[in-house]
Write an enzyme that holds these catalytic residues in place. Structure first.
Site, mmCIF file in Angstrom:
data_model
loop_
_atom_site.group_PDB
_atom_site.id
_atom_site.type_symbol
_atom_site.label_atom_id
_atom_site.label_comp_id
_atom_site.label_asym_id
_atom_site.label_seq_id
_atom_site.Cartn_x
_atom_site.Cartn_y
_atom_site.Cartn_z
ATOM 1 N N SER A 73 0.805 -1.236 0.000
ATOM 2 C CA SER A 73 0.000 0.000 0.000
ATOM 3 C C SER A 73 0.829 1.272 0.000
ATOM 4 C CB SER A 73 -0.921 0.011 1.216
ATOM 5 O OG SER A 73 -1.981 -0.867 1.002
ATOM 6 N N LYS A 76 0.318 3.338 -2.952
ATOM 7 C CA LYS A 76 -0.892 4.145 -3.163
ATOM 8 C C LYS A 76 -0.573 5.637 -3.188
ATOM 9 C CE LYS A 76 -3.948 0.675 -1.109
ATOM 10 N NZ LYS A 76 -4.461 0.103 0.148
ATOM 11 N N TYR A 198 -3.511 -2.498 -10.073
ATOM 12 C CA TYR A 198 -3.398 -2.350 -8.612
ATOM 13 C C TYR A 198 -2.581 -3.497 -8.011
ATOM 14 C CZ TYR A 198 -4.767 -2.388 -3.717
ATOM 15 O OH TYR A 198 -4.727 -2.431 -2.345
ATOM 16 N N TYR A 250 -4.081 4.562 7.626
ATOM 17 C CA TYR A 250 -5.403 3.933 7.798
ATOM 18 C C TYR A 250 -6.105 4.430 9.047
ATOM 19 C CZ TYR A 250 -3.094 0.999 4.464
ATOM 20 O OH TYR A 250 -2.401 0.558 3.396
ATOM 21 N N VAL A 268 1.315 -3.535 3.921
ATOM 22 C CA VAL A 268 1.322 -4.816 4.630
ATOM 23 C C VAL A 268 2.575 -5.655 4.349
ATOM 24 C CG1 VAL A 268 -1.187 -5.010 4.887
ATOM 25 C CG2 VAL A 268 -0.072 -5.984 2.868
HETATM 26 O O1 DON Z 1 -5.036 -4.738 -1.366
HETATM 27 C C1 DON Z 1 -4.271 -5.476 -0.777
HETATM 28 O O2 DON Z 1 -4.708 -6.365 -0.121
HETATM 29 C C2 DON Z 1 -2.760 -5.297 -0.819
HETATM 30 N N1 DON Z 1 -2.251 -5.590 -2.070
HETATM 31 C C3 DON Z 1 -2.290 -3.963 -0.317
HETATM 32 C C4 DON Z 1 -2.743 -3.781 1.062
HETATM 33 C C5 DON Z 1 -1.887 -3.010 1.951
HETATM 34 O O3 DON Z 1 -0.676 -2.921 1.901
HETATM 35 C C6 DON Z 1 -2.633 -2.411 3.033
HETATM 36 N N2 DON Z 1 -1.731 -1.994 4.038
HETATM 37 N N3 DON Z 1 -1.621 -1.827 5.102
#
Ligand code: DON
Length: 329
Positions: A73, A76, A198, A250, A268
């Site tokens: 993320s 983003k 994405y 978040y 993540v």
């Molecule tokens: O959308 C997802 O599940 C992941 N590819 C990215 C999520 C993410 O890194 C959220 N972070 N804290």
């Protein structure tokens, strides 16, 4: 909250501050490696690195700063910046808001007033933003993203194929979100195209050092401090930093703004990037996450650095920031 200040006497103050932040967290084994994407479980939970890159082109590092991990993320923020440049703020504003949601990153929730995602830092908003990039560039979209990310990092980045496949195979919640975006007129391309972009953007490999340079490129108004290569539009950087400040962590964003006080984005994969405007990019990598999806050691390490240097945007003196500015050549 500790607010002990340290006079900066030499450039090695960065190294000792990093070592302090690192030492404060190395015995912290709280949290768990993300397992909802099977491939992410392969990360070594003990890896930990922190790096500071300056807007004047120097880097200071401690720990595992060269281990590749997927940006997740953190992407983003950079993709939002690129969407603003490519499509302009008006079109972007038609698709995604800039309000903190207070919800988890993967929440299936939309602004009730507009039916748009709350902001580009949660999955719903990021998929809408990926849709904008695809709408503008079609099949060239991913090459554009990874080229600009690489220009920002000053290093050729690559795609982690197995994480990408793992994301694509398991991303059913994101698929649901993409179809709702289409139904809400927040997506103007086929959902599968936005999702594929994405999933790919999340699966770009970076190291903590790469992320620190990417942050420093934001701090340096969009130009990589070493290569002097343009990576991001200056007006878009300002807008992106604002959204990172309010939404980047978040449903921990309020605490982060309160305690650390710099624009930041987490992922993540275990990475966090923070930006001290016009001065520093700061990055951490440690894959054990708290329940909100933020790296436990990363959050702790940033807190120590912010206290040490007085980096908080509203620190009454912001002494650390001005000291850093005068010291870095
Ligand atoms: O959308 C997802 O599940 C992941 N590819 C990215 C999520 C993410 O890194 C959220 N972070 N804290």
């Amino acid at each position: 909250m500790a607010t002990q200040r340290h006079a900066l006497s030499s450039k090695s103050e960065f190294e000792s501050a990093l070592e302090r932040a690192y030492a404060s967290q190395i015995d912290n084994h709280a949290g768990a490696v993300a397992d909802y994407i099977p491939e992410l479980t392969k990360a070594n939970p003990d890896h930990f690195g922190m790096a500071i890159a300056t807007a004047k082109g120097r880097i200071f590092e401690v720990g595992n700063t060269d281990i590749p991990f997927t940006i997740q993320s953190v992407s983003k923020a950079f993709v939002f910046c690129l969407a603003l440049e490519l499509a302009g703020p008006e079109l972007v504003a038609e698709r995604v808001g800039v309000e903190p949601s207070g919800d988890p990153f993967n929440a299936i929730v939309f602004d009730p007033g507009t039916n748009r995602p709350f902001n580009p830092m949660v999955n719903a908003g990021a998929i809408a933003v990926a849709g904008i990039i695809y709408e503008k560039l079609g099949k060239d979209a991913f090459a554009f993203l990874i080229d600009r990310f690489s220009d920002a990092a000053g290093n050729r980045l690559d795609l982690n194929q197995s994480v990408y496949q793992s994301e694509a195979e398991t991303g059913h919640r994101n698929r649901a979100i993409a179809h709702l975006l289409l139904a809400n007129d927040a997506l103007a391309v086929p959902p599968d195209e936005a999702l594929d972009l994405y999933f790919r953007q999340c699966s770009i490999n970076v190291s903590a050092a790469d992320l620190a340079w990417m942050g420093a490129t934001f701090a340096n108004m969009g130009t990589n401090p070493v290569t002097k290569k343009f990576a991001f539009d200056i007006a878009a950087v300002r807008s992106t930093l604002a959204v990172m400040f309010t939404c980047g962590m978040y449903d921990y964003a309020g605490h982060w703004a309160y305690d650390v006080g710099i624009p930041a984005k987490s992922g993540v994969g275990g990475g966090i990037v923070g930006v001290v405007n016009r001065q520093l990019g700061i990055a951490s990598y440690s894959p054990r996450l708290d329940p909100k999806g933020n790296s436990v050691r990363g959050v702790g390490g940033f807190q120590v650095l912010a206290d040490h240097f007085g980096l908080h945007a509203f620190d009454c003196t912001n002494i650390g920031s001005s000291f850093i500015s005068s010291l870095v050549r």
